[in-house]
Design a protein around this motif. Structure first.
Motif, mmCIF file in Angstrom:
data_model
loop_
_atom_site.group_PDB
_atom_site.id
_atom_site.type_symbol
_atom_site.label_atom_id
_atom_site.label_comp_id
_atom_site.label_asym_id
_atom_site.label_seq_id
_atom_site.Cartn_x
_atom_site.Cartn_y
_atom_site.Cartn_z
ATOM 1 N N GLY A 139 0.842 -1.180 0.000
ATOM 2 C CA GLY A 139 0.000 0.000 0.000
ATOM 3 C C GLY A 139 0.879 1.232 0.000
ATOM 4 O O GLY A 139 1.884 1.290 -0.707
ATOM 5 N N THR A 140 0.523 2.217 0.820
ATOM 6 C CA THR A 140 1.375 3.394 0.965
ATOM 7 C C THR A 140 2.756 2.977 1.432
ATOM 8 O O THR A 140 3.769 3.551 1.039
ATOM 9 N N GLY A 141 2.799 1.959 2.276
ATOM 10 C CA GLY A 141 4.045 1.320 2.686
ATOM 11 C C GLY A 141 4.002 -0.149 2.306
ATOM 12 O O GLY A 141 3.142 -0.581 1.534
ATOM 13 N N VAL A 142 4.923 -0.920 2.859
ATOM 14 C CA VAL A 142 4.927 -2.370 2.652
ATOM 15 C C VAL A 142 4.867 -3.043 4.012
ATOM 16 O O VAL A 142 5.747 -2.828 4.857
ATOM 17 N N GLY A 143 3.823 -3.808 4.238
ATOM 18 C CA GLY A 143 3.673 -4.536 5.493
ATOM 19 C C GLY A 143 3.759 -6.023 5.257
ATOM 20 O O GLY A 143 3.766 -6.494 4.116
ATOM 21 N N GLY A 144 3.810 -6.761 6.341
ATOM 22 C CA GLY A 144 3.874 -8.206 6.205
ATOM 23 C C GLY A 144 3.406 -8.909 7.454
ATOM 24 O O GLY A 144 3.338 -8.313 8.537
ATOM 25 N N GLY A 145 3.077 -10.167 7.301
ATOM 26 C CA GLY A 145 2.679 -10.995 8.427
ATOM 27 C C GLY A 145 3.098 -12.421 8.172
ATOM 28 O O GLY A 145 3.062 -12.889 7.028
ATOM 29 N N ALA A 190 3.187 1.551 -3.126
ATOM 30 C CA ALA A 190 2.565 2.439 -4.114
ATOM 31 C C ALA A 190 3.362 3.734 -4.233
ATOM 32 O O ALA A 190 3.573 4.256 -5.338
ATOM 33 N N THR A 191 3.816 4.239 -3.101
ATOM 34 C CA THR A 191 4.611 5.465 -3.090
ATOM 35 C C THR A 191 5.932 5.245 -3.827
ATOM 36 O O THR A 191 6.379 6.089 -4.619
ATOM 37 N N GLY A 192 6.564 4.107 -3.565
ATOM 38 C CA GLY A 192 7.839 3.797 -4.192
ATOM 39 C C GLY A 192 7.719 3.595 -5.691
ATOM 40 O O GLY A 192 8.609 3.988 -6.465
ATOM 41 N N ILE A 193 6.628 2.973 -6.132
ATOM 42 C CA ILE A 193 6.417 2.751 -7.563
ATOM 43 C C ILE A 193 6.222 4.083 -8.282
ATOM 44 O O ILE A 193 6.773 4.313 -9.369
ATOM 45 N N ALA A 194 5.457 4.984 -7.672
ATOM 46 C CA ALA A 194 5.263 6.315 -8.266
ATOM 47 C C ALA A 194 6.591 7.066 -8.337
ATOM 48 O O ALA A 194 6.879 7.755 -9.326
ATOM 49 N N ARG A 195 7.388 6.934 -7.301
ATOM 50 C CA ARG A 195 8.705 7.572 -7.295
ATOM 51 C C ARG A 195 9.589 7.014 -8.408
ATOM 52 O O ARG A 195 10.275 7.752 -9.122
ATOM 53 N N ARG A 196 9.585 5.689 -8.571
ATOM 54 C CA ARG A 196 10.378 5.054 -9.622
ATOM 55 C C ARG A 196 9.920 5.532 -11.000
ATOM 56 O O ARG A 196 10.738 5.782 -11.891
ATOM 57 N N ALA A 197 8.622 5.659 -11.196
ATOM 58 C CA ALA A 197 8.099 6.139 -12.475
ATOM 59 C C ALA A 197 8.628 7.533 -12.782
ATOM 60 O O ALA A 197 9.055 7.822 -13.916
ATOM 61 N N LYS A 198 8.621 8.389 -11.789
ATOM 62 C CA LYS A 198 9.114 9.751 -11.984
ATOM 63 C C LYS A 198 10.595 9.738 -12.358
ATOM 64 O O LYS A 198 11.032 10.470 -13.259
ATOM 65 N N GLU A 199 11.372 8.910 -11.677
ATOM 66 C CA GLU A 199 12.805 8.817 -11.951
ATOM 67 C C GLU A 199 13.067 8.318 -13.370
ATOM 68 O O GLU A 199 13.918 8.862 -14.089
ATOM 69 N N ALA A 218 0.942 4.212 -9.027
ATOM 70 C CA ALA A 218 1.192 2.792 -9.246
ATOM 71 C C ALA A 218 0.153 2.186 -10.182
ATOM 72 O O ALA A 218 0.484 1.375 -11.055
ATOM 73 N N LYS A 219 -1.106 2.569 -10.032
ATOM 74 C CA LYS A 219 -2.159 2.035 -10.907
ATOM 75 C C LYS A 219 -1.884 2.393 -12.356
ATOM 76 O O LYS A 219 -2.015 1.538 -13.259
ATOM 77 N N ALA A 220 -1.486 3.628 -12.604
ATOM 78 C CA ALA A 220 -1.195 4.052 -13.972
ATOM 79 C C ALA A 220 -0.042 3.243 -14.560
ATOM 80 O O ALA A 220 -0.082 2.848 -15.737
ATOM 81 N N VAL A 221 0.973 2.981 -13.746
ATOM 82 C CA VAL A 221 2.122 2.198 -14.211
ATOM 83 C C VAL A 221 1.677 0.808 -14.636
ATOM 84 O O VAL A 221 2.019 0.323 -15.727
ATOM 85 N N PHE A 222 0.888 0.138 -13.809
ATOM 86 C CA PHE A 222 0.451 -1.217 -14.137
ATOM 87 C C PHE A 222 -0.535 -1.224 -15.300
ATOM 88 O O PHE A 222 -0.497 -2.127 -16.152
ATOM 89 N N ASP A 223 -1.407 -0.230 -15.372
ATOM 90 C CA ASP A 223 -2.353 -0.160 -16.498
ATOM 91 C C ASP A 223 -1.614 -0.010 -17.814
ATOM 92 O O ASP A 223 -1.939 -0.670 -18.813
ATOM 93 N N CYS A 224 -0.599 0.863 -17.826
ATOM 94 C CA CYS A 224 0.178 1.058 -19.055
ATOM 95 C C CYS A 224 0.996 -0.180 -19.397
ATOM 96 O O CYS A 224 1.155 -0.536 -20.573
ATOM 97 N N ALA A 225 1.495 -0.845 -18.364
ATOM 98 C CA ALA A 225 2.261 -2.078 -18.598
ATOM 99 C C ALA A 225 1.383 -3.138 -19.242
ATOM 100 O O ALA A 225 1.815 -3.861 -20.151
#
Length: 312
Positions: A139-145, A190-199, A218-225
C-alpha cells in the motif's frame, strides 16, 4: 458451545467491527470513528460501548460470546500488550486487560494489524488450505505478516513480518519512513512505484503513455504495462525483481507454502503476481522455489477475520 465472537480492526480513521458466528461466518459488520484525541484514550471505551450496544440490540447473552479479537497498527507482545502505536497516540500498555475490564468478556487477544490480516487470509482468503503463509501488503508502505502452523509469529519485540524494512539497496540516499535508507518499502510500495516512475521518465527519452499522465501513480504504471508500454513494463519488472528477490531471502528464513499479496497495489492482479514469482524463482534457494503466490481475497476485512480467528 458459544455462538458468537467479535473481530475488531482498529485503523487510523475508523474502527471496523465484525460479529462472527463461531463457525467463521461473518454475520454483521459496522464501523465507528477512531477518536485519537487525548492520546487515543477514547478508542477502547468507544469499542466497548459499540459492542455492548450490539449485544443489547440482538439480545445476545455475554455467555454466548466466545471472545474478542483485536488488531492494532503497532507491534504487540504476548497477544495482549501494545509496544507503542504512534498512529493512535498509544504508549506501552495492556490492551487486552483494558478491554476485559471494559466489556466483562474474559477472552480477549490482540495482534498487529498486518499479522491479523495474514491470519485472516490464511483462514478464509488467498492462503486458505495452507498453514504456513507470508502475507505481503503493498500500500502506501509495505507490510507483512507471518503465519507458522496456523499461528501468528510476532517475534520477541513484536516486529516479525516487517518485511517492508528489509535492506535491499545500500546505495539509497533518501530516507525510508522509518528513518533509515534503502528499505523494500521505498521501491515496492505504491509510493515507491510512483517515485520510480518519476525517476525513469526523467532519466529517459523513451516514448511512453505515462508521459501523458500528470504524476503517474502505481495504478497508472500497471495499467500502461498491461497495454504493452515499454517504460511501464520496465518499472513493473524492477518492482517485481526487488520484491521477488527480497522474498527469496524471506524463504531462506521461514520457507512458507504460499505468499499472499494484498494491499492497493495488488489490484494490478496477475501481472504483479507473475512478475514477482518469476524473479523469486530466479533468486530462491532450490528447495524453496515451489512456493505459491496468490492474491489476497478478503480486502479491508482481512484484519477482522484474523482478529476473530485468534479467539476461535
Amino acid at each position: 458451545m458459544k455462538k458468537y465472537a467479535f473481530g475488531v480492526d482498529i485503523g487510523g480513521t475508523t474502527v471496523k467491527i465484525g460479529l462472527f458466528e463461531t463457525s467463521g461466518k461473518l454475520a454483521q459488520k459496522w464501523e465507528i470513528p477512531t477518536r485519537k484525541e487525548t492520546n487515543g484514550t477514547k478508542i477502547l471505551p468507544d469499542i466497548a460501548d459499540s459492542l455492548a450496544a450490539k449485544i443489547d440490540e440482538l439480545g445476545i447473552s455475554k455467555d454466548d460470546v466466545a471472545g474478542i479479537g483485536i488488531d492494532v497498527p503497532g507491534p504487540i507482545l504476548d497477544d495482549e500488550i501494545v509496544n507503542r502505536c504512534v498512529n493512535l497516540g498509544w504508549g506501552v500498555f495492556n490492551v487486552a486487560e483494558r478491554v476485559r475490564t471494559l466489556t466483562g468478556i474474559s477472552e480477549v487477544k490482540v495482534a498487529n494489524d498486518a499479522n491479523a490480516a495474514a491470519l485472516g487470509e490464511m483462514w478464509q482468503g488467498g492462503g486458505e488450505n495452507h498453514q504456513n503463509v507470508v502475507m505481503v501488503t503493498l500500500g502506501t508502505g509495505v507490510g507483512g505478516g507471518i503465519i507458522s502452523d496456523g499461528k501468528i509469529i510476532a517475534g520477541a519485540f513484536g516486529a516479525a513480518g516487517e518485511i517492508g524494512h528489509l535492506l535491499v539497496n545500500k546505495e539509497e540516499t533518501q530516507l525510508c519512513g522509518c528513518g533509515k535508507k534503502g528499505h523494500l518499502e521505498q521501491y515496492a510500495s505504491a509510493t515507491g512505484i510512483a517515485r520510480r516512475a518519476k525517476e525513469v521518465l526523467t532519466s529517459s527519452n523513451e516514448p511512453s503513455a505515462l508521459r501523458d499522465i500528470k504524476d503517474p501513480d502505481a495504478k497508472a504504471v500497471f495499467d500502461c504495462a498491461k497495454d504493452g508500454d515499454k517504460l511501464a513494463l520496465e518499472i513493473v519488472d524492477f518492482v517485481g525483481e526487488t520484491l521477488g528477490t527480497a522474498l527469496a531471502s524471506v524463504s531462506c528464513v521461514f520457507d512458507p507454502e504460499v505468499y499472499v499479496i494484498g494491499g492497493g497495489v495488488s489490484k494490478a492482479g496477475q501481472i504483479l503476481i507473475d512478475t514477482v514469482q518469476k524473479h523469486f524463482v530466479a533468486a530462491a534457494f532450490h528447495a524453496s522455489e515451489g512456493a505459491e503466490f496468490a492474491l489476497a481475497k478478503l480486502g479491508n476485512d482481512a484484519g477482522m477475520y484474523g482478529a476473530v480467528k485468534m479467539v476461535l
